[in-house]
Design an enzyme around this catalytic site. Structure first.
Site, PDB file in Angstrom:
ATOM      1  N   TYR A  23       0.790  -1.237   0.000  1.00  0.00           N
ATOM      2  CA  TYR A  23       0.000   0.000   0.000  1.00  0.00           C
ATOM      3  C   TYR A  23       0.822   1.288   0.000  1.00  0.00           C
ATOM      4  O   TYR A  23       0.261   2.387  -0.032  1.00  0.00           O
ATOM      5  CB  TYR A  23      -0.951   0.007   1.207  1.00  0.00           C
ATOM      6  CG  TYR A  23      -1.922  -1.156   1.180  1.00  0.00           C
ATOM      7  CD1 TYR A  23      -2.788  -1.345   0.107  1.00  0.00           C
ATOM      8  CD2 TYR A  23      -1.965  -2.083   2.228  1.00  0.00           C
ATOM      9  CE1 TYR A  23      -3.671  -2.419   0.069  1.00  0.00           C
ATOM     10  CE2 TYR A  23      -2.843  -3.157   2.198  1.00  0.00           C
ATOM     11  CZ  TYR A  23      -3.688  -3.320   1.113  1.00  0.00           C
ATOM     12  OH  TYR A  23      -4.562  -4.382   1.080  1.00  0.00           O
ATOM     13  N   HIS A  99      -8.343   2.783  -5.400  1.00  0.00           N
ATOM     14  CA  HIS A  99      -7.609   1.755  -4.658  1.00  0.00           C
ATOM     15  C   HIS A  99      -6.121   2.012  -4.805  1.00  0.00           C
ATOM     16  O   HIS A  99      -5.633   2.311  -5.916  1.00  0.00           O
ATOM     17  CB  HIS A  99      -7.948   0.353  -5.170  1.00  0.00           C
ATOM     18  CG  HIS A  99      -9.377  -0.011  -4.943  1.00  0.00           C
ATOM     19  ND1 HIS A  99      -9.835  -0.392  -3.701  1.00  0.00           N
ATOM     20  CD2 HIS A  99     -10.446  -0.012  -5.770  1.00  0.00           C
ATOM     21  CE1 HIS A  99     -11.142  -0.628  -3.790  1.00  0.00           C
ATOM     22  NE2 HIS A  99     -11.537  -0.390  -5.028  1.00  0.00           N
TER      23      HIS A  99
END
Ligand code: CA2
Length: 142
Positions: A23, A99
């Site tokens: 991430y 995302h």
């Protein structure tokens, strides 16, 4: 003054603390500041919310009419929540689904998002840049 909502779902408050290879290293406050600076530079007010609770996210989405655009990372609820999908479908405000990771090259259960069919657009896999591009997309739409 136009206003955007930056909405982040479950576990995204943990960004930068673990799972950096997936991430990225930016924290949620850093991502929020980045979107805020794009908004401010364009005379737009930014409202922000992160919640780990599906109902709280739905409450914010139900107030979505008061915003000119919404940048939304539904986190894991993307892949499970018909209720969040219904809340987005009930408002006219453009919602850009974001995302950090590329959900399409990960586990098969992440390949489908209930949100994408009702979102104005979807940006995936570019880390924090996904949020920046979502902000530019909203600017173009306004
Ligand atoms: O790639 C994304 O932005 C996701 O929405 C992130 C969600 C995941 O369930 C989606 O499939 C894709 C998970 C967010 C978890 O964030 C964490 C960050 C640091 C440490 C732990 C979790």
């Amino acid at each position: 003054m136009p206003t955007w909502l930056l909405l982040n779902g479950p576990n995204l408050n943990m960004l930068g603390q673990r799972d950096r290879s997936q991430y990225g290293s930016e924290t949620l406050p850093e991502i929020e500041a980045m979107v805020q600076s794009i908004a401010e530079a364009n005379g737009i007010t930014l409202a922000k919310c992160q919640s780990n609770h599906e109902g709280v996210l739905i409450d914010w989405l139900q107030q979505g009419q008061q915003y000119d655009g919404i940048i939304f990372n539904p986190g894991g609820y993307s892949h499970t929540s018909i209720a969040i999908r219904d809340a987005i479908a009930s408002i006219d405000t453009p919602v850009i689904e974001v995302h950090l990771s590329n959900i399409h090259n990960r586990e098969s259960f992440r390949h489908h998002s209930y949100v994408s069919a009702v979102a104005s657009g979807q940006i995936v896999g570019l880390g924090a840049l996904s949020y920046k591009l979502a902000a530019y997309a909203l600017l173009e739409k306004m």
